[in-house]
Design a protein around this motif. Structure first.
Motif, PDB file in Angstrom:
ATOM      1  N   LEU A   1       4.257  69.005  73.557  1.00  0.00           N
ATOM      2  CA  LEU A   1       5.417  68.148  73.302  1.00  0.00           C
ATOM      3  C   LEU A   1       6.532  68.943  72.662  1.00  0.00           C
ATOM      4  O   LEU A   1       6.297  69.860  71.902  1.00  0.00           O
TER       5      LEU A   1
ATOM      6  N   GLN B   1       6.848  58.947  76.487  1.00  0.00           N
ATOM      7  CA  GLN B   1       7.978  59.355  77.313  1.00  0.00           C
ATOM      8  C   GLN B   1       7.965  60.846  77.628  1.00  0.00           C
ATOM      9  O   GLN B   1       8.679  61.299  78.521  1.00  0.00           O
ATOM     10  N   ARG B   2       7.142  61.596  76.923  1.00  0.00           N
ATOM     11  CA  ARG B   2       7.113  63.052  77.095  1.00  0.00           C
ATOM     12  C   ARG B   2       5.816  63.558  77.722  1.00  0.00           C
ATOM     13  O   ARG B   2       5.595  64.754  77.802  1.00  0.00           O
TER      14      ARG B   2
ATOM     15  N   ARG C   1       7.250  52.752  68.041  1.00  0.00           N
ATOM     16  CA  ARG C   1       8.343  53.673  68.365  1.00  0.00           C
ATOM     17  C   ARG C   1       7.830  55.106  68.472  1.00  0.00           C
ATOM     18  O   ARG C   1       8.259  55.876  69.356  1.00  0.00           O
ATOM     19  N   LYS C   2       6.923  55.479  67.590  1.00  0.00           N
ATOM     20  CA  LYS C   2       6.342  56.823  67.666  1.00  0.00           C
ATOM     21  C   LYS C   2       5.535  56.977  68.948  1.00  0.00           C
ATOM     22  O   LYS C   2       5.554  58.031  69.593  1.00  0.00           O
TER      23      LYS C   2
ATOM     24  N   ASP D   1       6.092  55.382  71.730  1.00  0.00           N
ATOM     25  CA  ASP D   1       7.066  55.508  72.817  1.00  0.00           C
ATOM     26  C   ASP D   1       7.559  56.946  72.958  1.00  0.00           C
ATOM     27  O   ASP D   1       7.714  57.472  74.067  1.00  0.00           O
ATOM     28  N   TYR D   2       7.793  57.580  71.818  1.00  0.00           N
ATOM     29  CA  TYR D   2       8.283  58.957  71.823  1.00  0.00           C
ATOM     30  C   TYR D   2       7.300  59.870  72.548  1.00  0.00           C
ATOM     31  O   TYR D   2       7.685  60.720  73.365  1.00  0.00           O
ATOM     32  N   VAL D   3       6.009  59.696  72.239  1.00  0.00           N
ATOM     33  CA  VAL D   3       4.987  60.535  72.862  1.00  0.00           C
ATOM     34  C   VAL D   3       4.839  60.206  74.345  1.00  0.00           C
ATOM     35  O   VAL D   3       4.809  61.103  75.203  1.00  0.00           O
TER      36      VAL D   3
END
Length: 341
Positions: free
Chosen positions: A341, A313-314, A306-307, A309-311
């Motif tokens: 970010l 996506q940005r 999940r972490k 994915d966060y990165v």
């Protein structure tokens, strides 16, 4: 968020997947585990890794390099035999092949999936080919069936390098791989600060490897103790934003390259390779392997995804991520890009 070239960002690109308590627990058990418990520790690890998806025998090793070297010593291939190998891997894997007088034949990988291009294998296989070595890179798994089929068709050994891709006890390599290797070095998921597990398909070969391995000297408890005490320092440098920010600042004042310093501290075998890897794990390391692997936290791995994915996506369009974000996520960036970010 504003950023300037002179600013020190309070994070690093490497994280040690443990708590300080895990390291302290390992330190407390150095010098305390008698040799009479060694056989029980090995048996418990073998039982833990006897999953329905792969029932192949299990051999605890000092490292993945140790397992590969041991396999090749028993196989004793003729000089100048060829091993087809994933074009991306750590240098020591190819180095070990060359130590055994083998010729490395690289096979290209797909940049988006990191899967070796199995369609190229028929053209690479020749009369001297004895094995295919494929690596699941950066935490990303690929389908092994095409490689199994090709290895069986040409009567070749299939070595599956899973050193970078451990993701829990339900995926332990393909059961038809001749050798599957898993690493638990300091930067790996569920790190045990050393150690590896090898699964060997052929029971007769497993017995030969076990017999030869029993003649190796044991890693000393003091060496593992020193490694763990060193990793307490490394842990605070890598896992604490406050510490790493000010550590980088202080080292830069003295002209010290902090990245080079940390890499040197985490290097598994800084000395001569052969004598370093031809050892058995000490009792404390076997205990650490069992202690940590009995407590594998899949939810922790899911959080890493999940972490990631966060990165991802940005990231800007100029950066192309490859590999799986659960372990290491290398990026292709051209031209050189600063990502904010």
């Amino acid at each position: 968020m504003e950023w300037s070239p002179g600013e020190l960002l309070p994070y690093t690109c490497v994280h040690i997947d443990s708590e300080v308590d895990d390291i302290l627990h390992g330190i407390q058990n150095c010098f305390r585990i008698p040799n009479s418990e060694r056989a029980n520790l090995i048996k418990s690890l073998q039982t833990l890794w006897n999953h329905p998806s792969n029932r192949n025998p299990v051999l605890p090793c000092l490292s993945v390099r140790t397992g590969l070297d041991l396999f090749l010593r028993v196989k004793n291939y003729p000089k100048d035999s060829e091993v087809i190998m994933s074009a991306i891997n750590i240098p020591d894997m190819a180095r070990i092949l060359r130590i055994h007088g083998l010729k490395v034949i690289p096979v290209d990988v797909e940049i988006d999936t990191l899967r070796p291009k199995h369609e190229l294998l028929p053209k690479l296989i020749g009369p001297r080919t004895v094995a295919i070595l494929v690596a699941h890179l950066y935490g990303r798994w690929f389908d092994m069936e095409p490689f199994v089929a090709i290895a069986q068709k040409h009567n070749l050994e299939l070595i599956e390098d899973c050193a970078e891709s451990f993701c829990g006890l339900e995926r332990l390599g393909h059961p038809m791989s001749s050798l599957s290797l898993f690493s638990f070095g300091v930067i790996k998921y569920c790190t045990c600060f050393g150690g590896a597990l090898a699964k060997v398909r052929d029971p007769a070969l497993y017995e030969q490897m076990t017999q030869l391995y029993s003649t190796y000297p044991l890693q000393t408890e003091s060496v593992f103790f020193e490694k763990l005490t060193k990793y307490i320092i490394v842990w605070h440098c890598l896992n604490s934003p406050f510490v790493i920010k000010h550590t980088i600042r202080v080292l830069s004042l003295f002209g010290v390259d902090h990245k080079a310093k940390l890499v040197a501290m985490m290097r598994a075998f800084p000395g001569p390779l052969e004598p370093s890897i031809r050892m058995q794990p000490c009792n404390a390391l076997l205990y650490m392997l069992l202690y940590r692997l009995q407590r594998v936290d899949v939810a922790r791995l899911d959080m890493s995804v999940r972490k990631g994915d966060y990165v991802l996506q940005r990231l800007p369009s100029t950066v192309t991520p490859i590999g799986h974000r659960a372990w290491v996520c290398p990026e292709l960036a051209s031209p050189l890009t600063v990502v904010v970010l």
